[in-house]
Design a protein around this motif. Structure first.
Motif, short mmCIF file in Angstrom:
data_model
loop_
_atom_site.label_atom_id
_atom_site.label_comp_id
_atom_site.label_asym_id
_atom_site.label_seq_id
_atom_site.Cartn_x
_atom_site.Cartn_y
_atom_site.Cartn_z
N ASN A 74 -20.35 48.11 -63.40
CA ASN A 74 -19.38 48.79 -62.53
C ASN A 74 -19.81 48.72 -61.07
O ASN A 74 -19.48 49.58 -60.27
N THR A 75 -20.54 47.67 -60.74
CA THR A 75 -21.15 47.56 -59.41
C THR A 75 -20.50 46.46 -58.57
O THR A 75 -19.81 45.58 -59.09
N ILE A 76 -20.76 46.53 -57.27
CA ILE A 76 -20.52 45.40 -56.37
C ILE A 76 -21.90 44.86 -56.01
O ILE A 76 -22.66 45.48 -55.27
N GLU A 77 -22.24 43.72 -56.58
CA GLU A 77 -23.57 43.14 -56.36
C GLU A 77 -23.62 42.44 -55.00
O GLU A 77 -22.61 41.88 -54.53
N LEU A 78 -24.80 42.49 -54.40
CA LEU A 78 -24.96 41.84 -53.10
C LEU A 78 -24.77 40.32 -53.21
O LEU A 78 -24.41 39.67 -52.22
N ALA A 79 -25.01 39.79 -54.39
CA ALA A 79 -24.89 38.34 -54.58
C ALA A 79 -23.46 37.89 -54.88
O ALA A 79 -23.20 36.69 -54.95
N ARG A 104 -13.29 42.86 -58.45
CA ARG A 104 -13.89 44.09 -58.98
C ARG A 104 -13.17 45.33 -58.43
O ARG A 104 -12.87 46.27 -59.15
N LEU A 105 -12.93 45.33 -57.13
CA LEU A 105 -12.31 46.49 -56.49
C LEU A 105 -10.86 46.67 -56.93
O LEU A 105 -10.36 47.79 -57.01
N LYS A 106 -10.19 45.58 -57.25
CA LYS A 106 -8.80 45.66 -57.71
C LYS A 106 -8.71 46.45 -59.02
O LYS A 106 -7.72 47.12 -59.29
#
Length: 369
Positions: A243-248, A257-259
């Motif tokens: 459930n993350t936004i990875e830096l990569a 993901r945000l959608k």
């Protein structure tokens, strides 16, 4: 242990103790702002997966700011600690290289930082042996962080490594004589264990001949002021929850993901972390990415609904991550550079660890030639 009172580390997260820790942390930050030269910081991560926005806003950004302020920076890649609660290490080499790549991409200056995996520092790990002699089994079992780690593992039988996890972490901190450790409030028991170990060792064994100061300083906590960041499903942001936004991640992957991020059915956007945590989280991520006030952002979106909120959040996060991604792409294309950073860090850490081990052996009267 006859001469040392046991400590109950659960008291370090009590209300009175937290207020004291916050006051000490504020005073410490003021000293750093006035003159950072006396301070050495130790912090780090377990290489269990890719770093994400929770890591960035929770610790990475602050590490960069402290380094820029002049605090000497030591970053431990805690690779041995991967096996405290799991049966295999996975792609450990790739994860270590990825972790260091993330460090460098967010702005850690490798010319001014010592970055090292603690598995490669023998004398650091040797410190665990004398340290174990000055803590008790009951103290370790009462450590709130050990209990939390055990609960997170599904109450599987506790390994000796998990039980002594705080002692190993104390060795990470104390081998390099770190006197500043950035932590969240929930990590205070770990740091207090290191402080207790330093105090007991110095009291019991004194200091090397001709040396003015004890071997180990008592490290101080620099409490993080970063707000808690939830995952995109409204739960704790975690690599295991996906459930993350990875830096990569790429900009397109971030947008996708945000959608899918969880919101609610109300059209008017407000910043209300208590009653609307999922919506508030997206507003907060936007605010953290832009340096703006979350209430102001929510007011501008107004009755634009979740769609507009997600669009605004995506643009803000991608814009903030753009230079990090650019640096990351350059570093990923030059893994020899990452290898050299690790090699240099390992050499410097080993040099420090050998000196600390020499002092410890002298204090223990275990020098034989």
């Amino acid at each position: 242990m006859a001469h040392d009172e046991e400590v109950d580390l659960e008291t370090t997260i009590g209300e009175d103790s937290l207020r004291h820790s916050e006051k000490v942390s504020e005073e410490l930050l003021q000293k750093i702002q006035e003159d950072a030269s006396p301070f050495r910081m130790l912090t780090g991560d377990r290489p269990t997966g890719k770093l994400h926005l929770g890591h960035y806003f929770g610790s990475l950004k602050n590490r960069v700011e402290l380094q820029k302020a002049g605090v000497e920076t030591w970053l431990v890649v805690a690779d041995y600690q991967v096996i405290t609660d799991r049966d295999a290490v996975g792609e450990i080499r790739d994860r270590v290289y990825g972790l260091v790549t993330d460090y460098l991409s967010v702005g850690i200056d490798p010319e001014k930082a010592v970055i090292f995996p603690h598995s490669q520092i023998p004398e650091l790990n040797e410190l665990v042996i004398p340290f174990l002699s000055i803590v008790t089994d009951s103290e370790l079992r009462r450590n709130p962080t050990v209990k939390a780690e055990l609960d997170a593992s599904g109450n599987r039988p506790m390994s000796g490594l998990l039980l002594t996890y705080p002692v190993h972490q104390a060795a990470d901190i104390l081998f390099c004589k770190a006197n500043v450790v950035p932590v969240g409030k929930d990590q205070l028991p770990h740091l207090e264990q290191a402080r207790v170990i330093a105090q007991r060792f110095n009291k019991r064994y004194g200091r090397p001949k001709g040396q003015k100061h004890p071997i180990f300083p008592r490290p101080q906590a620099l409490l993080s002021e970063a707000p808690s960041v939830l995952g995109l499903d409204g739960q704790k942001m975690s690599k295991s929850r996906h459930n993350t936004i990875e830096l990569a991640m790429t900009a397109d992957e971030t947008a996708a993901r945000l959608k899918k991020a969880v919101t609610d059915s109300e059209r008017t956007i407000t910043y209300d972390p208590v009653n609307r945590p999922e919506v508030a989280n997206l507003v907060q991520l936007t605010a953290l990415s832009t340096g703006r006030d979350p209430h102001e952002i929510a007011g501008e979106i107004g009755d634009g609904g979740a769609g507009t909120l997600k669009k605004v959040a995506t643009e803000a996060i991608n814009e903030m991550l753009a230079p990090i991604r650019e640096r990351r792409a350059e570093i990923e294309a030059n893994q020899d550079f990452v290898r050299d950073v690790l090699r240099t860090g390992i050499e410097k850490a080993n040099e420090q660890a050998r000196e600390t081990a020499r002092e410890v052996h002298e204090a223990l009267q275990m020098q034989y030639f």
